[in-house]
Design a protein around this motif. Structure first.
Motif, PDB file in Angstrom:
ATOM      1  N   ARG A 126      12.322   5.880   5.343  1.00  0.00           N
ATOM      2  CA  ARG A 126      10.994   5.853   4.732  1.00  0.00           C
ATOM      3  C   ARG A 126      10.417   7.264   4.764  1.00  0.00           C
ATOM      4  NH1 ARG A 126       5.805   3.947   6.330  1.00  0.00           N
ATOM      5  NH2 ARG A 126       5.313   6.013   5.531  1.00  0.00           N
ATOM      6  N   LYS A 131       0.777  10.243  -0.898  1.00  0.00           N
ATOM      7  CA  LYS A 131       0.132   9.577   0.228  1.00  0.00           C
ATOM      8  C   LYS A 131      -1.277   9.086  -0.089  1.00  0.00           C
ATOM      9  CE  LYS A 131       1.479   8.988   3.606  1.00  0.00           C
ATOM     10  NZ  LYS A 131       2.313   7.837   4.033  1.00  0.00           N
ATOM     11  N   PRO A 132      -1.557   7.815   0.200  1.00  0.00           N
ATOM     12  CA  PRO A 132      -2.925   7.300   0.023  1.00  0.00           C
ATOM     13  C   PRO A 132      -3.741   7.574   1.285  1.00  0.00           C
ATOM     14  CG  PRO A 132      -1.424   5.522   0.625  1.00  0.00           C
ATOM     15  CD  PRO A 132      -0.641   6.787   0.710  1.00  0.00           C
ATOM     16  N   GLU A 164       6.538   5.381  -1.399  1.00  0.00           N
ATOM     17  CA  GLU A 164       5.412   4.728  -2.074  1.00  0.00           C
ATOM     18  C   GLU A 164       5.171   5.259  -3.488  1.00  0.00           C
ATOM     19  OE1 GLU A 164       1.932   4.188   0.299  1.00  0.00           O
ATOM     20  OE2 GLU A 164       0.711   3.544  -1.406  1.00  0.00           O
ATOM     21  N   GLY A 184       1.745   0.129  -1.467  1.00  0.00           N
ATOM     22  CA  GLY A 184       0.973   0.209  -0.235  1.00  0.00           C
ATOM     23  C   GLY A 184      -0.110  -0.852  -0.154  1.00  0.00           C
ATOM     24  N   ARG A 186      -3.204  -0.611   0.132  1.00  0.00           N
ATOM     25  CA  ARG A 186      -4.388  -0.374  -0.715  1.00  0.00           C
ATOM     26  C   ARG A 186      -4.156  -0.721  -2.180  1.00  0.00           C
ATOM     27  NH1 ARG A 186      -3.465   2.342   3.356  1.00  0.00           N
ATOM     28  NH2 ARG A 186      -5.047   2.846   4.901  1.00  0.00           N
ATOM     29  N   LYS A 207       3.456  -4.312   0.561  1.00  0.00           N
ATOM     30  CA  LYS A 207       2.722  -4.405   1.827  1.00  0.00           C
ATOM     31  C   LYS A 207       1.455  -5.226   1.640  1.00  0.00           C
ATOM     32  CE  LYS A 207       3.412  -1.098   4.831  1.00  0.00           C
ATOM     33  NZ  LYS A 207       3.296   0.202   5.549  1.00  0.00           N
ATOM     34  N   ASP A 269       5.494  -4.064   9.997  1.00  0.00           N
ATOM     35  CA  ASP A 269       5.198  -2.650  10.239  1.00  0.00           C
ATOM     36  C   ASP A 269       4.419  -2.541  11.553  1.00  0.00           C
ATOM     37  OD1 ASP A 269       4.031  -0.140  10.373  1.00  0.00           O
ATOM     38  OD2 ASP A 269       3.568  -0.032   8.249  1.00  0.00           O
ATOM     39  N   HIS A 272       1.585   0.995  11.439  1.00  0.00           N
ATOM     40  CA  HIS A 272       0.237   0.956  10.852  1.00  0.00           C
ATOM     41  C   HIS A 272      -0.606  -0.168  11.449  1.00  0.00           C
ATOM     42  CE1 HIS A 272       2.388   3.469   7.967  1.00  0.00           C
ATOM     43  NE2 HIS A 272       1.222   4.056   7.799  1.00  0.00           N
TER      44      HIS A 272
HETATM   45  C1  PEP Z   1       2.717   3.761   4.660  1.00  0.00           C
HETATM   46  O1  PEP Z   1       3.578   2.922   4.977  1.00  0.00           O
HETATM   47  O2  PEP Z   1       2.952   4.950   4.537  1.00  0.00           O
HETATM   48  C2  PEP Z   1       1.335   3.315   4.438  1.00  0.00           C
HETATM   49  C3  PEP Z   1       0.426   4.123   3.904  1.00  0.00           C
HETATM   50  O3  PEP Z   1       1.109   2.041   4.834  1.00  0.00           O
HETATM   51  P1  PEP Z   1      -0.022   0.997   4.354  1.00  0.00           P
HETATM   52  O4  PEP Z   1       0.013   0.986   2.860  1.00  0.00           O
HETATM   53  O5  PEP Z   1       0.432  -0.265   4.981  1.00  0.00           O
HETATM   54  O6  PEP Z   1      -1.315   1.514   4.913  1.00  0.00           O
END
Ligand code: PEP
Ligand code: MN
Length: 337
Positions: A126, A131-132, A164, A184, A186, A207, A269, A272
Protein backbone atom coordinates in the motif's frame (compact mmCIF):
# COMPACT_ATOMS: atom_id res chain seq x y z
CA UNK A 1 -35.62 -11.95 -7.33
CA UNK A 2 -33.72 -15.25 -7.22
CA UNK A 3 -34.55 -18.19 -9.43
CA UNK A 4 -33.35 -21.55 -8.13
CA UNK A 5 -33.07 -23.85 -11.10
CA UNK A 6 -34.03 -27.50 -11.19
CA UNK A 7 -31.20 -29.91 -10.34
CA UNK A 8 -29.26 -31.14 -13.35
CA UNK A 9 -30.59 -28.47 -15.66
CA UNK A 10 -28.53 -28.23 -18.86
CA UNK A 11 -26.22 -25.36 -19.81
CA UNK A 12 -28.39 -24.46 -22.78
CA UNK A 13 -31.41 -24.24 -20.48
CA UNK A 14 -29.47 -21.89 -18.16
CA UNK A 15 -28.57 -19.76 -21.18
CA UNK A 16 -32.20 -19.71 -22.28
CA UNK A 17 -33.35 -18.46 -18.87
CA UNK A 18 -30.58 -15.86 -18.87
CA UNK A 19 -31.69 -14.62 -22.29
CA UNK A 20 -35.29 -14.46 -21.14
CA UNK A 21 -34.29 -12.29 -18.15
CA UNK A 22 -32.32 -9.97 -20.39
CA UNK A 23 -35.20 -9.69 -22.84
CA UNK A 24 -37.15 -7.93 -20.08
CA UNK A 25 -34.31 -5.42 -19.65
CA UNK A 26 -33.02 -6.99 -16.42
CA UNK A 27 -29.62 -8.37 -15.51
CA UNK A 28 -28.88 -12.00 -14.71
CA UNK A 29 -26.36 -13.04 -12.09
CA UNK A 30 -25.64 -16.76 -12.33
CA UNK A 31 -24.23 -18.55 -9.29
CA UNK A 32 -23.30 -22.21 -9.34
CA UNK A 33 -23.24 -23.75 -5.86
CA UNK A 34 -22.33 -27.31 -4.87
CA UNK A 35 -25.94 -28.42 -5.30
CA UNK A 36 -27.95 -25.62 -6.81
CA UNK A 37 -27.62 -23.17 -9.62
CA UNK A 38 -29.32 -19.88 -8.92
CA UNK A 39 -29.90 -16.86 -11.10
CA UNK A 40 -30.34 -13.45 -9.54
CA UNK A 41 -32.65 -11.20 -11.53
CA UNK A 42 -31.35 -7.67 -10.97
CA UNK A 43 -33.23 -4.48 -11.69
CA UNK A 44 -35.87 -2.24 -10.20
CA UNK A 45 -39.00 -4.19 -9.16
CA UNK A 46 -37.56 -7.44 -10.50
CA UNK A 47 -40.15 -9.35 -8.49
CA UNK A 48 -42.81 -8.16 -10.96
CA UNK A 49 -41.34 -10.66 -13.42
CA UNK A 50 -42.33 -13.51 -11.12
CA UNK A 51 -45.33 -14.61 -13.18
CA UNK A 52 -43.14 -15.08 -16.27
CA UNK A 53 -40.91 -17.58 -14.52
CA UNK A 54 -43.38 -19.44 -12.30
CA UNK A 55 -44.12 -22.07 -14.89
CA UNK A 56 -40.74 -22.02 -16.62
CA UNK A 57 -39.59 -25.64 -17.02
CA UNK A 58 -36.06 -24.88 -15.76
CA UNK A 59 -37.15 -23.10 -12.59
CA UNK A 60 -37.69 -24.94 -9.30
CA UNK A 61 -38.43 -22.04 -6.96
CA UNK A 62 -38.53 -18.26 -6.81
CA UNK A 63 -37.59 -16.03 -3.89
CA UNK A 64 -37.36 -12.32 -3.39
CA UNK A 65 -34.02 -10.70 -2.47
CA UNK A 66 -35.08 -8.84 0.63
CA UNK A 67 -31.93 -6.73 0.98
CA UNK A 68 -31.43 -3.39 -0.79
CA UNK A 69 -28.00 -4.60 -1.91
CA UNK A 70 -28.54 -7.36 -4.43
CA UNK A 71 -25.28 -8.32 -6.14
CA UNK A 72 -23.34 -7.97 -2.89
CA UNK A 73 -25.75 -10.03 -0.82
CA UNK A 74 -25.31 -13.59 0.42
CA UNK A 75 -28.80 -14.28 -0.84
CA UNK A 76 -27.65 -14.10 -4.43
CA UNK A 77 -24.40 -15.98 -3.81
CA UNK A 78 -23.89 -18.13 -0.78
CA UNK A 79 -20.26 -19.03 -1.38
CA UNK A 80 -17.45 -16.58 -0.59
CA UNK A 81 -16.10 -14.53 -3.45
CA UNK A 82 -12.36 -14.78 -3.93
CA UNK A 83 -10.89 -11.69 -5.56
CA UNK A 84 -7.79 -12.13 -7.67
CA UNK A 85 -5.30 -9.25 -7.45
CA UNK A 86 -3.00 -10.14 -10.33
CA UNK A 87 -2.42 -13.59 -8.81
CA UNK A 88 -2.87 -12.76 -5.12
CA UNK A 89 -6.19 -14.04 -3.83
CA UNK A 90 -8.28 -12.28 -1.19
CA UNK A 91 -11.16 -14.27 0.30
CA UNK A 92 -11.82 -17.93 1.04
CA UNK A 93 -9.01 -19.60 2.98
CA UNK A 94 -6.50 -16.81 2.43
CA UNK A 95 -5.51 -14.18 4.97
CA UNK A 96 -3.76 -11.40 3.08
CA UNK A 97 -1.48 -8.79 4.60
CA UNK A 98 -1.40 -5.47 2.79
CA UNK A 99 1.36 -3.27 4.21
CA UNK A 100 3.26 -0.12 3.37
CA UNK A 101 3.60 3.52 4.25
CA UNK A 102 0.65 5.86 4.57
CA UNK A 103 2.18 7.97 1.80
CA UNK A 104 4.79 7.39 -0.83
CA UNK A 105 7.39 9.92 0.31
CA UNK A 106 10.42 9.21 -1.86
CA UNK A 107 11.94 6.47 -4.00
CA UNK A 108 14.40 5.23 -1.34
CA UNK A 109 11.71 5.36 1.38
CA UNK A 110 9.26 3.28 -0.64
CA UNK A 111 11.77 0.73 -1.92
CA UNK A 112 13.17 0.14 1.57
CA UNK A 113 9.71 -0.35 3.07
CA UNK A 114 8.57 -2.54 0.17
CA UNK A 115 11.52 -4.89 0.65
CA UNK A 116 10.71 -5.23 4.36
CA UNK A 117 7.00 -5.70 3.68
CA UNK A 118 7.79 -8.53 1.29
CA UNK A 119 10.33 -10.13 3.61
CA UNK A 120 7.89 -10.35 6.49
CA UNK A 121 4.89 -11.73 4.66
CA UNK A 122 2.95 -8.96 2.93
CA UNK A 123 1.51 -9.84 -0.47
CA UNK A 124 0.33 -6.38 -1.46
CA UNK A 125 2.06 -3.02 -1.03
CA UNK A 126 0.00 0.00 0.00
CA UNK A 127 1.08 3.62 -0.37
CA UNK A 128 -0.80 6.79 -1.13
CA UNK A 129 0.32 8.91 -4.06
CA UNK A 130 -2.82 11.07 -3.94
CA UNK A 131 -3.61 11.79 -0.30
CA UNK A 132 -6.92 12.99 1.19
CA UNK A 133 -5.53 15.12 4.04
CA UNK A 134 -7.67 16.85 6.64
CA UNK A 135 -5.48 19.95 6.44
CA UNK A 136 -4.58 21.65 3.15
CA UNK A 137 -1.21 22.49 4.72
CA UNK A 138 -0.31 18.82 5.27
CA UNK A 139 1.72 16.77 2.78
CA UNK A 140 -0.60 16.04 -0.14
CA UNK A 141 1.33 13.15 -1.70
CA UNK A 142 3.73 12.91 -4.64
CA UNK A 143 0.99 12.29 -7.22
CA UNK A 144 2.16 10.77 -10.51
CA UNK A 145 5.76 10.55 -9.29
CA UNK A 146 4.61 8.38 -6.38
CA UNK A 147 2.86 6.01 -8.76
CA UNK A 148 6.13 5.46 -10.64
CA UNK A 149 7.89 4.47 -7.42
CA UNK A 150 5.08 2.05 -6.59
CA UNK A 151 5.52 0.35 -9.95
CA UNK A 152 9.26 0.15 -9.45
CA UNK A 153 8.70 -1.41 -6.01
CA UNK A 154 6.40 -3.96 -7.63
CA UNK A 155 9.01 -4.87 -10.22
CA UNK A 156 11.69 -5.33 -7.56
CA UNK A 157 9.68 -7.19 -4.92
CA UNK A 158 6.82 -8.82 -6.81
CA UNK A 159 4.33 -7.24 -4.40
CA UNK A 160 1.04 -6.14 -5.93
CA UNK A 161 0.07 -2.49 -5.63
CA UNK A 162 -2.98 -0.85 -4.06
CA UNK A 163 -3.25 2.92 -4.06
CA UNK A 164 -6.00 5.46 -3.60
CA UNK A 165 -7.86 7.13 -6.42
CA UNK A 166 -9.55 10.28 -5.13
CA UNK A 167 -11.39 11.52 -8.17
CA UNK A 168 -12.60 10.45 -11.59
CA UNK A 169 -9.88 12.39 -13.40
CA UNK A 170 -7.20 10.24 -11.69
CA UNK A 171 -8.64 6.86 -12.69
CA UNK A 172 -6.91 6.56 -16.05
CA UNK A 173 -3.49 7.35 -14.59
CA UNK A 174 -3.82 5.19 -11.46
CA UNK A 175 -5.10 2.33 -13.62
CA UNK A 176 -1.75 2.21 -15.43
CA UNK A 177 0.20 1.60 -12.22
CA UNK A 178 -2.01 -0.07 -9.62
CA UNK A 179 -3.27 -3.66 -9.38
CA UNK A 180 -6.09 -2.52 -7.14
CA UNK A 181 -7.89 0.81 -6.75
CA UNK A 182 -8.44 2.08 -3.22
CA UNK A 183 -11.55 4.13 -2.56
CA UNK A 184 -10.97 6.00 0.69
CA UNK A 185 -13.38 6.46 3.58
CA UNK A 186 -14.06 10.04 2.55
CA UNK A 187 -15.11 8.96 -0.91
CA UNK A 188 -17.23 5.94 0.00
CA UNK A 189 -20.35 7.80 -1.03
CA UNK A 190 -18.88 9.66 -3.98
CA UNK A 191 -21.39 7.94 -6.23
CA UNK A 192 -20.04 9.32 -9.49
CA UNK A 193 -16.59 8.00 -8.63
CA UNK A 194 -18.08 4.60 -7.68
CA UNK A 195 -19.98 4.42 -10.99
CA UNK A 196 -16.85 5.20 -12.97
CA UNK A 197 -14.82 2.58 -11.04
CA UNK A 198 -17.66 0.14 -11.76
CA UNK A 199 -16.83 0.39 -15.47
CA UNK A 200 -13.36 -1.00 -14.81
CA UNK A 201 -12.68 -4.67 -14.08
CA UNK A 202 -9.73 -3.92 -11.83
CA UNK A 203 -10.18 -4.99 -8.16
CA UNK A 204 -11.31 -2.30 -5.75
CA UNK A 205 -10.59 -1.88 -2.05
CA UNK A 206 -13.62 -0.02 -0.75
CA UNK A 207 -13.13 1.54 2.69
CA UNK A 208 -16.07 2.16 4.96
CA UNK A 209 -16.93 5.81 5.48
CA UNK A 210 -16.26 6.96 9.02
CA UNK A 211 -19.95 7.75 9.53
CA UNK A 212 -21.41 5.10 7.25
CA UNK A 213 -23.55 2.17 8.33
CA UNK A 214 -22.78 -1.34 7.16
CA UNK A 215 -25.77 -1.14 4.84
CA UNK A 216 -24.45 2.08 3.32
CA UNK A 217 -21.07 0.40 2.78
CA UNK A 218 -22.80 -2.48 0.99
CA UNK A 219 -24.83 -0.06 -1.11
CA UNK A 220 -21.57 1.65 -2.12
CA UNK A 221 -20.25 -1.77 -3.16
CA UNK A 222 -23.49 -2.29 -5.07
CA UNK A 223 -22.80 0.87 -7.10
CA UNK A 224 -19.49 -0.58 -8.23
CA UNK A 225 -20.86 -4.08 -8.84
CA UNK A 226 -23.92 -2.92 -10.73
CA UNK A 227 -21.58 -1.22 -13.19
CA UNK A 228 -20.12 -4.65 -13.92
CA UNK A 229 -17.11 -4.69 -11.60
CA UNK A 230 -17.65 -7.57 -9.17
CA UNK A 231 -14.09 -7.44 -7.81
CA UNK A 232 -14.79 -5.57 -4.60
CA UNK A 233 -13.02 -6.04 -1.26
CA UNK A 234 -14.57 -4.26 1.72
CA UNK A 235 -12.56 -2.62 4.49
CA UNK A 236 -13.61 -1.80 8.05
CA UNK A 237 -11.38 1.13 9.06
CA UNK A 238 -13.05 2.54 12.15
CA UNK A 239 -16.06 4.76 12.67
CA UNK A 240 -16.80 7.93 14.60
CA UNK A 241 -18.17 7.37 18.10
CA UNK A 242 -18.14 9.30 21.37
CA UNK A 243 -14.95 7.48 22.36
CA UNK A 244 -11.93 9.82 22.28
CA UNK A 245 -9.17 7.46 23.30
CA UNK A 246 -8.59 6.20 19.79
CA UNK A 247 -8.74 8.13 16.49
CA UNK A 248 -11.82 6.16 15.41
CA UNK A 249 -13.54 3.12 16.91
CA UNK A 250 -12.78 -0.16 15.18
CA UNK A 251 -16.19 -1.72 14.61
CA UNK A 252 -14.97 -5.29 14.88
CA UNK A 253 -18.52 -6.63 14.94
CA UNK A 254 -18.98 -5.15 11.47
CA UNK A 255 -16.71 -7.94 10.22
CA UNK A 256 -19.14 -10.57 11.52
CA UNK A 257 -22.13 -8.65 10.19
CA UNK A 258 -20.52 -8.27 6.77
CA UNK A 259 -19.53 -11.93 6.66
CA UNK A 260 -23.17 -12.83 7.20
CA UNK A 261 -24.59 -10.29 4.78
CA UNK A 262 -22.18 -10.48 1.87
CA UNK A 263 -20.04 -12.93 -0.08
CA UNK A 264 -17.43 -10.21 -0.68
CA UNK A 265 -14.09 -10.42 1.17
CA UNK A 266 -13.68 -8.18 4.22
CA UNK A 267 -10.42 -6.77 5.54
CA UNK A 268 -9.59 -4.62 8.56
CA UNK A 269 -7.43 -1.50 8.87
CA UNK A 270 -5.97 -1.51 12.40
CA UNK A 271 -3.96 1.65 11.66
CA UNK A 272 -6.54 4.30 10.77
CA UNK A 273 -9.11 2.82 13.15
CA UNK A 274 -6.89 3.28 16.20
CA UNK A 275 -4.61 6.13 15.15
CA UNK A 276 -2.10 4.78 17.66
CA UNK A 277 0.69 2.30 16.91
CA UNK A 278 0.39 0.76 20.38
CA UNK A 279 -3.01 -0.70 19.51
CA UNK A 280 -2.29 -1.84 15.96
CA UNK A 281 -1.09 -5.42 16.63
CA UNK A 282 -3.93 -6.31 19.02
CA UNK A 283 -6.56 -5.03 16.60
CA UNK A 284 -4.92 -6.98 13.79
CA UNK A 285 -5.17 -10.17 15.88
CA UNK A 286 -8.80 -9.37 16.64
CA UNK A 287 -9.42 -9.02 12.91
CA UNK A 288 -8.19 -12.55 12.25
CA UNK A 289 -10.36 -13.96 15.02
CA UNK A 290 -13.40 -12.03 13.79
CA UNK A 291 -13.14 -13.79 10.44
CA UNK A 292 -11.56 -11.07 8.32
CA UNK A 293 -9.82 -12.00 5.09
CA UNK A 294 -6.85 -9.71 5.65
CA UNK A 295 -5.53 -6.46 7.03
CA UNK A 296 -4.16 -3.26 5.57
CA UNK A 297 -1.52 -1.81 7.85
CA UNK A 298 0.78 1.20 7.81
CA UNK A 299 4.48 0.39 8.28
CA UNK A 300 7.65 2.47 7.94
CA UNK A 301 11.40 2.09 8.38
CA UNK A 302 11.36 5.39 10.32
CA UNK A 303 7.80 5.76 11.62
CA UNK A 304 8.48 8.75 13.86
CA UNK A 305 9.42 10.78 10.80
CA UNK A 306 6.68 9.55 8.47
CA UNK A 307 5.20 12.46 6.51
CA UNK A 308 1.64 11.34 7.26
CA UNK A 309 -0.05 9.28 9.97
CA UNK A 310 3.20 8.85 11.92
CA UNK A 311 1.41 8.15 15.23
CA UNK A 312 -0.32 5.03 13.90
CA UNK A 313 2.57 3.70 11.84
CA UNK A 314 4.45 0.68 13.18
CA UNK A 315 8.15 -0.02 12.69
CA UNK A 316 9.57 -3.05 10.90
CA UNK A 317 10.41 -5.19 13.98
CA UNK A 318 6.84 -4.72 15.25
CA UNK A 319 5.49 -5.61 11.82
CA UNK A 320 7.67 -8.69 11.58
CA UNK A 321 6.56 -10.01 15.01
CA UNK A 322 2.94 -9.14 14.29
CA UNK A 323 2.91 -10.88 10.91
CA UNK A 324 4.33 -14.02 12.49
CA UNK A 325 1.64 -14.08 15.13
CA UNK A 326 -1.07 -13.38 12.56
CA UNK A 327 0.11 -16.47 10.69
CA UNK A 328 -0.28 -18.55 13.84
CA UNK A 329 -3.73 -17.20 14.70
CA UNK A 330 -4.90 -17.53 11.12
CA UNK A 331 -4.09 -21.24 11.23
CA UNK A 332 -6.45 -21.73 14.18
CA UNK A 333 -9.20 -20.16 12.09
CA UNK A 334 -8.47 -22.31 9.06
CA UNK A 335 -6.71 -19.63 7.04
CA UNK A 336 -3.16 -19.12 5.88
CA UNK A 337 -1.07 -16.07 5.04
C1 PEP B 1 -5.47 5.41 3.70
O1 PEP B 1 -5.64 4.18 3.79
O2 PEP B 1 -4.45 5.92 3.27
C2 PEP B 1 -6.55 6.31 4.14
C3 PEP B 1 -6.51 7.61 3.88
O3 PEP B 1 -7.53 5.68 4.83
P1 PEP B 1 -9.07 6.11 5.05
O4 PEP B 1 -9.62 6.44 3.71
O5 PEP B 1 -9.64 4.89 5.66
O6 PEP B 1 -9.03 7.29 5.98
MN1 MN C 1 -2.82 6.91 6.51
Amino acid sequence: MILTLKRGVSKSEIRRVEKKIKSFGFRAHISRGAKDTTIGVIGENAILLREFFESDPAVRSIAQISKPYKLASRQIQSKDSVINIDGVKIGGKNFVIIAGPCSVESRPQLLAIARKAKKHGAKILRGGAFKPRTSPYSFQGLGAEGLKYLLEAKKITGLKIVTEVMEISQIELVDKYADMFQIGARNMQNFNLLKEIGKSRKPVLLKRGMSATVTELLMAAEYIMSGGNKNVVLCERGIRTFSQETRFTLDISAVSVLKKETHLPVIVDPSHSTGNRDYVPSMAYAAVAAGADGIIVEIHTDPLNALSDAAQTIDIPTFSAMAKKIGEIAKIFGKKI
